[in-house]
Design a protein around this motif. Sequence first.
Motif, PDB file in Angstrom:
ATOM      1  N   LEU A   5       0.865  -1.170   0.000  1.00 35.26           N
ATOM      2  CA  LEU A   5       0.000   0.000   0.000  1.00 35.26           C
ATOM      3  C   LEU A   5       0.907   1.226   0.000  1.00 35.26           C
ATOM      4  CD1 LEU A   5      -2.891   1.084   0.275  1.00 35.26           C
ATOM      5  CD2 LEU A   5      -2.564   1.018   2.743  1.00 35.26           C
ATOM      6  N   SER A   6       0.704   2.124  -0.962  1.00 36.84           N
ATOM      7  CA  SER A   6       1.488   3.359  -1.047  1.00 36.84           C
ATOM      8  C   SER A   6       0.627   4.502  -0.526  1.00 36.84           C
ATOM      9  CB  SER A   6       1.898   3.641  -2.492  1.00 36.84           C
ATOM     10  OG  SER A   6       2.720   2.608  -2.970  1.00 36.84           O
ATOM     11  N   VAL A   7       1.121   5.176   0.499  1.00 38.22           N
ATOM     12  CA  VAL A   7       0.391   6.284   1.115  1.00 38.22           C
ATOM     13  C   VAL A   7       1.258   7.530   1.001  1.00 38.22           C
ATOM     14  CG1 VAL A   7      -0.629   7.174   3.240  1.00 38.22           C
ATOM     15  CG2 VAL A   7      -0.727   4.726   2.745  1.00 38.22           C
ATOM     16  N   VAL A   8       0.727   8.549   0.321  1.00 41.06           N
ATOM     17  CA  VAL A   8       1.432   9.818   0.159  1.00 41.06           C
ATOM     18  C   VAL A   8       0.511  10.920   0.678  1.00 41.06           C
ATOM     19  CG1 VAL A   8       2.523  11.393  -1.480  1.00 41.06           C
ATOM     20  CG2 VAL A   8       2.640   8.924  -1.872  1.00 41.06           C
ATOM     21  N   ASP A   9       1.011  11.701   1.639  1.00 40.31           N
ATOM     22  CA  ASP A   9       0.187  12.768   2.209  1.00 40.31           C
ATOM     23  C   ASP A   9      -0.110  13.861   1.195  1.00 40.31           C
ATOM     24  OD1 ASP A   9       0.054  11.452   4.623  1.00 40.31           O
ATOM     25  OD2 ASP A   9       1.730  12.552   5.506  1.00 40.31           O
ATOM     26  N   SER A  10       0.928  14.360   0.512  1.00 39.40           N
ATOM     27  CA  SER A  10       0.704  15.401  -0.487  1.00 39.40           C
ATOM     28  C   SER A  10       1.756  15.316  -1.583  1.00 39.40           C
ATOM     29  CB  SER A  10       0.718  16.796   0.150  1.00 39.40           C
ATOM     30  OG  SER A  10       2.001  17.080   0.670  1.00 39.40           O
ATOM     31  N   VAL A  11       1.341  15.718  -2.801  1.00 43.52           N
ATOM     32  CA  VAL A  11       2.227  15.744  -3.961  1.00 43.52           C
ATOM     33  C   VAL A  11       2.164  17.136  -4.564  1.00 43.52           C
ATOM     34  CG1 VAL A  11       2.708  14.771  -6.234  1.00 43.52           C
ATOM     35  CG2 VAL A  11       1.807  13.303  -4.433  1.00 43.52           C
ATOM     36  N   ILE A  12       3.317  17.753  -4.743  1.00 46.72           N
ATOM     37  CA  ILE A  12       3.414  19.062  -5.371  1.00 46.72           C
ATOM     38  C   ILE A  12       4.319  18.898  -6.587  1.00 46.72           C
ATOM     39  CG2 ILE A  12       4.148  21.465  -5.084  1.00 46.72           C
ATOM     40  CD1 ILE A  12       3.817  20.928  -2.004  1.00 46.72           C
ATOM     41  N   VAL A  13       3.743  19.084  -7.781  1.00 42.24           N
ATOM     42  CA  VAL A  13       4.499  18.912  -9.023  1.00 42.24           C
ATOM     43  C   VAL A  13       4.359  20.178  -9.853  1.00 42.24           C
ATOM     44  CG1 VAL A  13       4.767  17.538 -11.105  1.00 42.24           C
ATOM     45  CG2 VAL A  13       4.046  16.438  -8.994  1.00 42.24           C
ATOM     46  N   LYS A  14       5.494  20.716 -10.302  1.00 39.94           N
ATOM     47  CA  LYS A  14       5.438  21.938 -11.114  1.00 39.94           C
ATOM     48  C   LYS A  14       5.282  21.628 -12.592  1.00 39.94           C
ATOM     49  CE  LYS A  14       7.426  24.716  -7.698  1.00 39.94           C
ATOM     50  NZ  LYS A  14       7.983  25.800  -7.173  1.00 39.94           N
ATOM     51  N   SER A  15       5.992  20.632 -13.129  1.00 35.26           N
ATOM     52  CA  SER A  15       5.821  20.294 -14.545  1.00 35.26           C
ATOM     53  C   SER A  15       6.247  18.856 -14.823  1.00 35.26           C
ATOM     54  CB  SER A  15       6.619  21.254 -15.441  1.00 35.26           C
ATOM     55  OG  SER A  15       7.999  21.058 -15.285  1.00 35.26           O
ATOM     56  N   VAL A  16       5.499  18.231 -15.727  1.00 42.26           N
ATOM     57  CA  VAL A  16       5.786  16.882 -16.204  1.00 42.26           C
ATOM     58  C   VAL A  16       5.663  16.920 -17.720  1.00 42.26           C
ATOM     59  CG1 VAL A  16       5.111  14.450 -16.161  1.00 42.26           C
ATOM     60  CG2 VAL A  16       4.854  15.839 -14.118  1.00 42.26           C
ATOM     61  N   LEU A  17       6.736  16.574 -18.424  1.00 44.43           N
ATOM     62  CA  LEU A  17       6.763  16.702 -19.877  1.00 44.43           C
ATOM     63  C   LEU A  17       7.314  15.450 -20.547  1.00 44.43           C
ATOM     64  CD1 LEU A  17       8.409  20.246 -20.013  1.00 44.43           C
ATOM     65  CD2 LEU A  17       6.010  19.745 -20.384  1.00 44.43           C
ATOM     66  N   PHE A  18       6.983  15.278 -21.811  1.00 46.61           N
ATOM     67  CA  PHE A  18       7.642  14.368 -22.742  1.00 46.61           C
ATOM     68  C   PHE A  18       7.838  12.949 -22.209  1.00 46.61           C
ATOM     69  CE2 PHE A  18       9.651  18.610 -23.701  1.00 46.61           C
ATOM     70  CZ  PHE A  18       8.751  18.922 -24.702  1.00 46.61           C
ATOM     71  N   SER A  19       6.781  12.199 -22.114  1.00 44.85           N
ATOM     72  CA  SER A  19       6.814  10.781 -21.762  1.00 44.85           C
ATOM     73  C   SER A  19       7.311  10.523 -20.337  1.00 44.85           C
ATOM     74  CB  SER A  19       7.674  10.006 -22.768  1.00 44.85           C
ATOM     75  OG  SER A  19       7.514   8.623 -22.584  1.00 44.85           O
ATOM     76  N   SER A  20       7.110  11.452 -19.444  1.00 41.94           N
ATOM     77  CA  SER A  20       7.484  11.263 -18.050  1.00 41.94           C
ATOM     78  C   SER A  20       6.272  10.777 -17.263  1.00 41.94           C
ATOM     79  CB  SER A  20       8.014  12.562 -17.455  1.00 41.94           C
ATOM     80  OG  SER A  20       9.201  12.924 -18.104  1.00 41.94           O
ATOM     81  N   THR A  21       6.541  10.152 -16.109  1.00 42.63           N
ATOM     82  CA  THR A  21       5.485   9.508 -15.341  1.00 42.63           C
ATOM     83  C   THR A  21       5.621   9.835 -13.864  1.00 42.63           C
ATOM     84  OG1 THR A  21       5.523   7.639 -16.884  1.00 42.63           O
ATOM     85  CG2 THR A  21       4.445   7.269 -14.774  1.00 42.63           C
ATOM     86  N   ILE A  22       4.497  10.115 -13.226  1.00 43.86           N
ATOM     87  CA  ILE A  22       4.426  10.136 -11.767  1.00 43.86           C
ATOM     88  C   ILE A  22       3.494   9.004 -11.386  1.00 43.86           C
ATOM     89  CG2 ILE A  22       3.681  11.407  -9.735  1.00 43.86           C
ATOM     90  CD1 ILE A  22       4.435  13.948 -11.165  1.00 43.86           C
ATOM     91  N   GLN A  23       4.002   8.039 -10.653  1.00 40.88           N
ATOM     92  CA  GLN A  23       3.253   6.824 -10.332  1.00 40.88           C
ATOM     93  C   GLN A  23       3.182   6.673  -8.817  1.00 40.88           C
ATOM     94  OE1 GLN A  23       1.917   4.369 -12.398  1.00 40.88           O
ATOM     95  NE2 GLN A  23       1.277   3.195 -10.635  1.00 40.88           N
ATOM     96  N   ILE A  24       1.988   6.680  -8.295  1.00 40.18           N
ATOM     97  CA  ILE A  24       1.786   6.405  -6.875  1.00 40.18           C
ATOM     98  C   ILE A  24       1.134   5.035  -6.810  1.00 40.18           C
ATOM     99  CG2 ILE A  24       0.734   7.166  -4.722  1.00 40.18           C
ATOM    100  CD1 ILE A  24       2.715   9.197  -5.856  1.00 40.18           C
TER     101      ILE A  24
END
Length: 122
Positions: A5-24
């Motif tokens: 189980l992945s638990v993340v309190d908060s995520v702050i992302v400014k930019s995601v470009l060109f085939s990039s991934t944020i995976q929770i």
Amino acid sequence: MLQRLSVVDSVIVKSVLFSSTIQIGDSSRIHGFSRAIALQREAEIFFDEEGDFNQFKVFSEPIFIPPITENITIAPFQLNPVIKVGTLEVTGLSAASIVQVGSTPKIAMESRIMHIRQLQPR
């Protein structure tokens, strides 16, 4: 595959470009692929056939991946199968990159960029 189980309190992302991934969380496979031609000119001249990836060898050469020759033994023991993250702050992701909270058995990422600068004769 380990499942947690992945638990993340908060995520702050400014930019995601060109085939990039944020995976929770867990995933079975991630494949990121990005290629780009970055052309910088002093003069504003544009040609019809620009941007053909086939004209640059960097985009067609095979990428050497060294073989894993070490014996790897894994004996997982999860007393508490939870991945706990407070705040995840990411300034930027670009060109086939990944930020993950979780597990993935197979990840393949590739980014090929050709930078060209064309300057005026002095």
